[in-house]
Scaffold this motif. Structure first.
Motif, short mmCIF file in Angstrom:
data_model
loop_
_atom_site.label_atom_id
_atom_site.label_comp_id
_atom_site.label_asym_id
_atom_site.label_seq_id
_atom_site.Cartn_x
_atom_site.Cartn_y
_atom_site.Cartn_z
N MET A 1 -13.53 -4.45 -2.63
CA MET A 1 -12.60 -3.90 -1.66
C MET A 1 -13.32 -2.85 -0.80
N ASN A 2 -13.13 -2.96 0.49
CA ASN A 2 -13.67 -2.00 1.44
C ASN A 2 -12.50 -1.17 1.98
N PRO A 3 -12.42 0.13 1.65
CA PRO A 3 -11.28 0.94 2.10
C PRO A 3 -11.19 1.10 3.61
N ASP A 4 -12.23 0.76 4.34
CA ASP A 4 -12.21 0.83 5.80
C ASP A 4 -11.84 -0.50 6.44
N SER A 5 -11.56 -1.51 5.64
CA SER A 5 -11.28 -2.85 6.15
C SER A 5 -9.77 -3.06 6.31
N TYR A 6 -9.35 -3.36 7.54
CA TYR A 6 -7.95 -3.69 7.78
C TYR A 6 -7.55 -4.91 6.96
N LYS A 7 -8.42 -5.90 6.90
CA LYS A 7 -8.11 -7.12 6.14
C LYS A 7 -7.86 -6.79 4.68
N ASP A 8 -8.66 -5.91 4.10
CA ASP A 8 -8.46 -5.53 2.70
C ASP A 8 -7.14 -4.78 2.51
N MET A 9 -6.78 -3.95 3.50
CA MET A 9 -5.49 -3.25 3.43
C MET A 9 -4.34 -4.26 3.48
N LEU A 10 -4.43 -5.21 4.41
CA LEU A 10 -3.39 -6.23 4.54
C LEU A 10 -3.32 -7.08 3.28
N ASP A 11 -4.46 -7.44 2.72
CA ASP A 11 -4.48 -8.22 1.48
C ASP A 11 -3.82 -7.45 0.33
N ALA A 12 -4.02 -6.13 0.28
CA ALA A 12 -3.40 -5.31 -0.77
C ALA A 12 -1.88 -5.30 -0.63
N VAL A 13 -1.40 -5.22 0.62
CA VAL A 13 0.05 -5.25 0.84
C VAL A 13 0.59 -6.64 0.50
N GLN A 14 -0.14 -7.70 0.88
CA GLN A 14 0.28 -9.06 0.53
C GLN A 14 0.35 -9.22 -0.98
N SER A 15 -0.64 -8.71 -1.68
CA SER A 15 -0.66 -8.78 -3.14
C SER A 15 0.55 -8.06 -3.74
N PHE A 16 0.92 -6.92 -3.18
CA PHE A 16 2.09 -6.17 -3.63
C PHE A 16 3.36 -7.00 -3.41
N HIS A 17 3.48 -7.64 -2.23
CA HIS A 17 4.62 -8.51 -1.96
C HIS A 17 4.68 -9.66 -2.95
N ASP A 18 3.52 -10.27 -3.20
CA ASP A 18 3.47 -11.39 -4.13
C ASP A 18 3.83 -10.96 -5.55
N LYS A 19 3.30 -9.84 -5.99
CA LYS A 19 3.55 -9.33 -7.35
C LYS A 19 5.05 -9.14 -7.59
N HIS A 20 5.74 -8.62 -6.59
CA HIS A 20 7.16 -8.33 -6.75
C HIS A 20 8.06 -9.41 -6.16
N ARG A 21 7.45 -10.51 -5.73
CA ARG A 21 8.18 -11.67 -5.22
C ARG A 21 9.14 -11.29 -4.09
N PHE A 22 8.66 -10.48 -3.16
CA PHE A 22 9.50 -10.01 -2.06
C PHE A 22 10.13 -11.15 -1.28
N ARG A 23 9.33 -12.18 -0.99
CA ARG A 23 9.84 -13.29 -0.17
C ARG A 23 11.04 -13.96 -0.86
N GLU A 24 10.98 -14.08 -2.17
CA GLU A 24 12.05 -14.78 -2.92
C GLU A 24 13.22 -13.87 -3.27
N THR A 25 13.04 -12.56 -3.20
CA THR A 25 14.07 -11.65 -3.72
C THR A 25 14.65 -10.71 -2.66
N GLY A 26 14.47 -11.03 -1.38
CA GLY A 26 15.08 -10.24 -0.32
C GLY A 26 14.25 -9.08 0.19
N GLY A 27 13.07 -8.87 -0.37
CA GLY A 27 12.24 -7.76 0.05
C GLY A 27 11.63 -7.91 1.42
#
Length: 111
Positions: A1-27
């Motif tokens: 992970m590169n803390p200066d990488s926008y892509k890595d930041m976006l991937d971290a947020v995507q991972s958070f969404h996936d972990k909590h199943r935001f798409r399936e649960t109204g998030g």
């Protein structure tokens, strides 16, 4: 992970969404996300008006950034491209002093 990488930041947020199943649960529902962003703006305002620490302010602004990035994920648009497109427009605009503060906008003179 590169803390200066926008892509890595976006991937971290995507991972958070996936972990909590935001798409399936109204998030990722937009009315809900807007209310969360408004809540974060209130917390940012509280930090400023109550003189809280810069660390507290930074945490609340980070919460808002994560929500904004998550909104780009939920609505499937390229936030980075939208940022650069908007900066290009903003850089072409004039500024004015309005009520003692600088404003950069598409000013329309009203007759």
């Amino acid at each position: 992970m590169n803390p200066d990488s926008y892509k890595d930041m976006l991937d971290a947020v995507q991972s958070f969404h996936d972990k909590h199943r935001f798409r399936e649960t109204g998030g990722e529902e937009m009315t809900y996300r807007i209310s969360l962003m408004a809540e974060e703006l209130g917390e940012i305002s509280s930090c400023v008006t109550k003189g809280k620490s810069k660390e507290s302010l930074a945490e609340e602004v980070a919460d808002l950034l994560i929500l904004v990035m998550g909104t780009a994920i939920a609505q499937e648009f390229d936030l980075k491209q939208a940022f650069w497109d908007k900066m290009e427009k903003l850089n072409k605009r004039d500024s004015r002093m309005v009520n003692g503060r600088i404003r950069v906008s598409e000013f329309r003179d009203v007759d």
